[in-house]
Motif scaffolding. Structure first.
Motif, mmCIF file in Angstrom:
data_model
loop_
_atom_site.group_PDB
_atom_site.id
_atom_site.type_symbol
_atom_site.label_atom_id
_atom_site.label_comp_id
_atom_site.label_asym_id
_atom_site.label_seq_id
_atom_site.Cartn_x
_atom_site.Cartn_y
_atom_site.Cartn_z
ATOM 1 N N ARG A 35 0.735 -1.290 -0.017
ATOM 2 C CA ARG A 35 -0.015 -0.037 0.051
ATOM 3 C C ARG A 35 0.833 1.241 -0.076
ATOM 4 N NH1 ARG A 35 -2.718 -1.576 3.990
ATOM 5 N NH2 ARG A 35 -4.292 -2.769 2.662
ATOM 6 N N ASP A 36 1.774 1.299 0.777
ATOM 7 C CA ASP A 36 2.640 2.432 0.898
ATOM 8 C C ASP A 36 3.574 2.683 -0.249
ATOM 9 O OD1 ASP A 36 2.083 2.695 3.801
ATOM 10 O OD2 ASP A 36 3.740 1.757 4.348
ATOM 11 N N GLN A 37 3.738 1.697 -1.099
ATOM 12 C CA GLN A 37 4.614 1.618 -2.354
ATOM 13 C C GLN A 37 3.836 1.896 -3.598
ATOM 14 O OE1 GLN A 37 8.220 1.600 -2.503
ATOM 15 N NE2 GLN A 37 8.055 1.776 -0.194
ATOM 16 N N ASP A 38 2.552 1.794 -3.492
ATOM 17 C CA ASP A 38 1.711 1.843 -4.551
ATOM 18 C C ASP A 38 1.804 3.249 -5.275
ATOM 19 O OD1 ASP A 38 -0.144 1.675 -6.443
ATOM 20 O OD2 ASP A 38 -1.926 1.662 -5.027
ATOM 21 N N VAL A 39 2.261 3.289 -6.698
ATOM 22 C CA VAL A 39 2.198 4.547 -7.523
ATOM 23 C C VAL A 39 1.303 4.578 -8.482
ATOM 24 C CG1 VAL A 39 5.032 4.603 -7.100
ATOM 25 C CG2 VAL A 39 3.918 3.340 -9.072
ATOM 26 N N GLY A 40 0.289 3.762 -8.500
ATOM 27 C CA GLY A 40 -0.793 3.852 -9.370
ATOM 28 C C GLY A 40 -1.915 4.578 -8.913
ATOM 29 N N THR A 41 -2.839 4.991 -9.953
ATOM 30 C CA THR A 41 -3.838 5.653 -9.704
ATOM 31 C C THR A 41 -5.212 4.867 -9.741
ATOM 32 O OG1 THR A 41 -4.061 6.449 -11.867
ATOM 33 C CG2 THR A 41 -3.048 7.854 -10.428
ATOM 34 N N SER A 42 -5.172 3.533 -10.258
ATOM 35 C CA SER A 42 -5.985 2.730 -10.687
ATOM 36 C C SER A 42 -5.620 1.295 -10.340
ATOM 37 C CB SER A 42 -6.868 2.898 -11.943
ATOM 38 O OG SER A 42 -7.973 1.934 -11.874
ATOM 39 N N GLY A 43 -5.829 0.697 -9.384
ATOM 40 C CA GLY A 43 -5.278 -0.676 -9.212
ATOM 41 C C GLY A 43 -3.907 -0.591 -8.646
ATOM 42 N N LEU A 44 -3.279 -1.619 -8.039
ATOM 43 C CA LEU A 44 -1.990 -1.437 -7.449
ATOM 44 C C LEU A 44 -0.792 -1.532 -8.355
ATOM 45 C CD1 LEU A 44 -0.640 -1.757 -4.728
ATOM 46 C CD2 LEU A 44 -0.530 -4.190 -4.977
ATOM 47 N N VAL A 45 -0.044 -0.525 -8.414
ATOM 48 C CA VAL A 45 1.040 -0.339 -9.214
ATOM 49 C C VAL A 45 2.378 -0.194 -8.426
ATOM 50 C CG1 VAL A 45 2.282 0.793 -11.177
ATOM 51 C CG2 VAL A 45 -0.169 0.809 -11.030
ATOM 52 N N LEU A 46 3.407 -1.192 -8.706
ATOM 53 C CA LEU A 46 4.637 -1.051 -7.728
ATOM 54 C C LEU A 46 5.704 -1.135 -8.638
ATOM 55 C CD1 LEU A 46 3.625 -4.172 -5.436
ATOM 56 C CD2 LEU A 46 3.416 -1.595 -5.021
ATOM 57 N N GLU A 47 6.744 -0.389 -8.089
ATOM 58 C CA GLU A 47 8.171 -0.379 -8.691
ATOM 59 C C GLU A 47 9.065 -1.062 -8.186
ATOM 60 O OE1 GLU A 47 8.503 1.125 -11.942
ATOM 61 O OE2 GLU A 47 6.842 2.483 -12.418
ATOM 62 N N TRP A 48 9.585 -2.207 -8.393
ATOM 63 C CA TRP A 48 10.726 -2.955 -7.871
ATOM 64 C C TRP A 48 11.873 -2.682 -8.548
ATOM 65 C CZ3 TRP A 48 8.333 -8.606 -7.974
ATOM 66 C CH2 TRP A 48 6.931 -8.579 -7.206
ATOM 67 N N GLU A 49 12.790 -1.953 -7.491
ATOM 68 C CA GLU A 49 14.272 -1.660 -7.918
ATOM 69 C C GLU A 49 15.234 -2.580 -8.044
ATOM 70 O OE1 GLU A 49 16.609 2.377 -6.790
ATOM 71 O OE2 GLU A 49 16.908 0.725 -5.371
ATOM 72 N N TYR A 50 16.066 -3.006 -9.072
ATOM 73 C CA TYR A 50 17.138 -3.803 -8.937
ATOM 74 C C TYR A 50 18.345 -3.133 -9.456
ATOM 75 C CZ TYR A 50 15.950 -4.066 -14.028
ATOM 76 O OH TYR A 50 15.842 -3.938 -15.494
ATOM 77 N N LEU A 51 19.559 -3.650 -9.231
ATOM 78 C CA LEU A 51 20.875 -3.065 -9.522
ATOM 79 C C LEU A 51 21.421 -3.967 -10.790
ATOM 80 C CD1 LEU A 51 23.513 -1.382 -8.953
ATOM 81 C CD2 LEU A 51 24.153 -3.441 -7.764
ATOM 82 N N LEU A 52 21.527 -3.814 -11.802
ATOM 83 C CA LEU A 52 22.281 -4.436 -12.977
ATOM 84 C C LEU A 52 23.549 -4.147 -12.934
ATOM 85 C CD1 LEU A 52 21.896 -5.787 -15.599
ATOM 86 C CD2 LEU A 52 21.604 -3.541 -16.678
ATOM 87 N N ALA A 53 24.534 -5.193 -12.994
ATOM 88 C CA ALA A 53 25.879 -5.031 -12.920
ATOM 89 C C ALA A 53 26.653 -5.583 -14.083
ATOM 90 C CB ALA A 53 26.379 -5.391 -11.475
ATOM 91 N N THR A 54 27.578 -5.227 -14.580
ATOM 92 C CA THR A 54 28.449 -5.843 -15.662
ATOM 93 C C THR A 54 30.151 -5.710 -15.130
ATOM 94 O OG1 THR A 54 28.184 -4.101 -17.125
ATOM 95 C CG2 THR A 54 26.564 -5.933 -17.343
ATOM 96 N N ALA A 55 30.493 -6.647 -15.404
ATOM 97 C CA ALA A 55 32.059 -6.409 -15.254
ATOM 98 C C ALA A 55 32.824 -7.544 -16.358
ATOM 99 C CB ALA A 55 32.376 -6.786 -13.773
ATOM 100 N N ARG A 56 34.024 -7.248 -16.455
ATOM 101 C CA ARG A 56 35.114 -7.998 -17.208
ATOM 102 C C ARG A 56 36.038 -8.842 -16.337
ATOM 103 N NH1 ARG A 56 34.065 -8.461 -22.379
ATOM 104 N NH2 ARG A 56 32.709 -7.235 -23.598
ATOM 105 N N LYS A 57 36.227 -10.207 -16.601
ATOM 106 C CA LYS A 57 37.124 -10.658 -15.897
ATOM 107 C C LYS A 57 38.706 -10.248 -16.392
ATOM 108 C CE LYS A 57 39.196 -15.274 -14.305
ATOM 109 N NZ LYS A 57 38.689 -16.563 -14.342
ATOM 110 N N ARG A 58 39.731 -9.991 -15.661
ATOM 111 C CA ARG A 58 40.970 -9.723 -15.980
ATOM 112 C C ARG A 58 41.590 -10.760 -16.805
ATOM 113 N NH1 ARG A 58 42.941 -4.752 -14.121
ATOM 114 N NH2 ARG A 58 41.706 -3.965 -12.212
#
Length: 269
Positions: A246-269
């Motif tokens: 309920r606290d995280q709802d960003v919608g105006t009609s029905g429940l809308v949630l934004e789930w944050e994630y971290l995208l990480a990429t790297a190269r092995k030496r």
């Protein structure tokens, strides 16, 4: 990870129905990760803690030579079935992320999509990610952030969950750039981080979200099983999970949630 702990993890992820959750709620994350890691036809790819193959199937459909590995046989079987329906050809292998049964430098690209974060000993699993990747190869990760919705959900459940094994670290730490950098260390170069969100519009109201996770998501099921004999705790957790949505709802009609994630990429030496 000791055998007892491994068995507990297998049982947790086999409970409920994580494959349907992954396909209904976050289907695009696997494709996002495969693209960010530069997966193309002919690339030799390992998906670690693959679950039912969200990233592995996306990589296979891009033409890569893919192995999907996970601790839980039931998730791998669901992945095989999904891959067959979608015409994706890849190998499925039961494996512990903290002790992978693959040779040093065996893969061009090593991925994990909200998977490796749940292996309890972070340095052990991070070491394996790097070990099985070839020199110059790519490591690509998507993990929920501590501050994001799923990280907050784990915070809500923590008072009702069993204490973690000695030395284990909380899964959402993998969503902090400084934690990932420390885990990978100087064995990688060109580390890049980007915080993104996935928009979830599957639920009509907060209670629907809560009940869906109570029936399908292994970590939530495990917490509720632990407090099943205490109706007051069950009611308190019920209320807390619904309140979070309920606290995280960003919608105006029905429940809308934004789930944050971290995208990480790297190269092995």
């Amino acid at each position: 990870m000791g055998d007892t702990l491994k068995d507990a993890h297998r049982a947790m992820w086999a409970s409920g129905d994580y494959p349907s959750l992954a396909s209904e709620i976050i289907p695009e994350l696997g494709e996002v990760l495969a693209e960010a890691a530069g997966v193309t036809a002919g690339t030799r790819v390992l998906d670690v803690a693959a679950g039912s193959g969200n990233a592995a199937i996306a990589a296979a459909l891009a033409g890569a030579d893919v192995v999907a590995s996970d601790l839980t046989p039931e998730l791998l079987q669901a992945g095989r079935d999904d891959a067959a329906r979608r015409g994706a050809k890849l190998e499925w292998k039961e494996a512990d992320a903290e002790a992978l049964p693959f040779g040093d430098g065996e893969f061009d690209t090593v991925l994990s999509c909200v998977g490796i974060m749940f292996a309890p000993y972070h340095q052990a699993s991070a070491g394996e990610l790097v070990r099985v990747c070839r020199s110059g190869g790519t490591i690509g990760l998507i993990n929920w952030t501590p501050e994001g919705f799923i990280g907050q959900m784990f915070g809500v459940m923590k008072p009702y969950a069993p204490p973690p094994p000695e030395g284990a670290q909380p899964p959402p730490l993998w969503g902090r750039p400084e934690h990932v950098e420390a885990l990978l260390g100087d064995r990688v170069t060109g580390v890049e981080f980007e915080k993104r969100t996935v928009r979830v519009e599957r639920f009509g109201k907060p209670e629907e979200f809560r009940d869906y996770f109570k029936s399908r998501y292994g970590p939530t099921i495990a917490v509720y099983r632990r407090i099943a004999g205490d109706p007051e705790k069950v009611a308190a957790l019920d209320a807390a999970l619904a309140d979070l949505a309920r606290d995280q709802d960003v919608g105006t009609s029905g429940l809308v949630l934004e789930w944050e994630y971290l995208l990480a990429t790297a190269r092995k030496r």
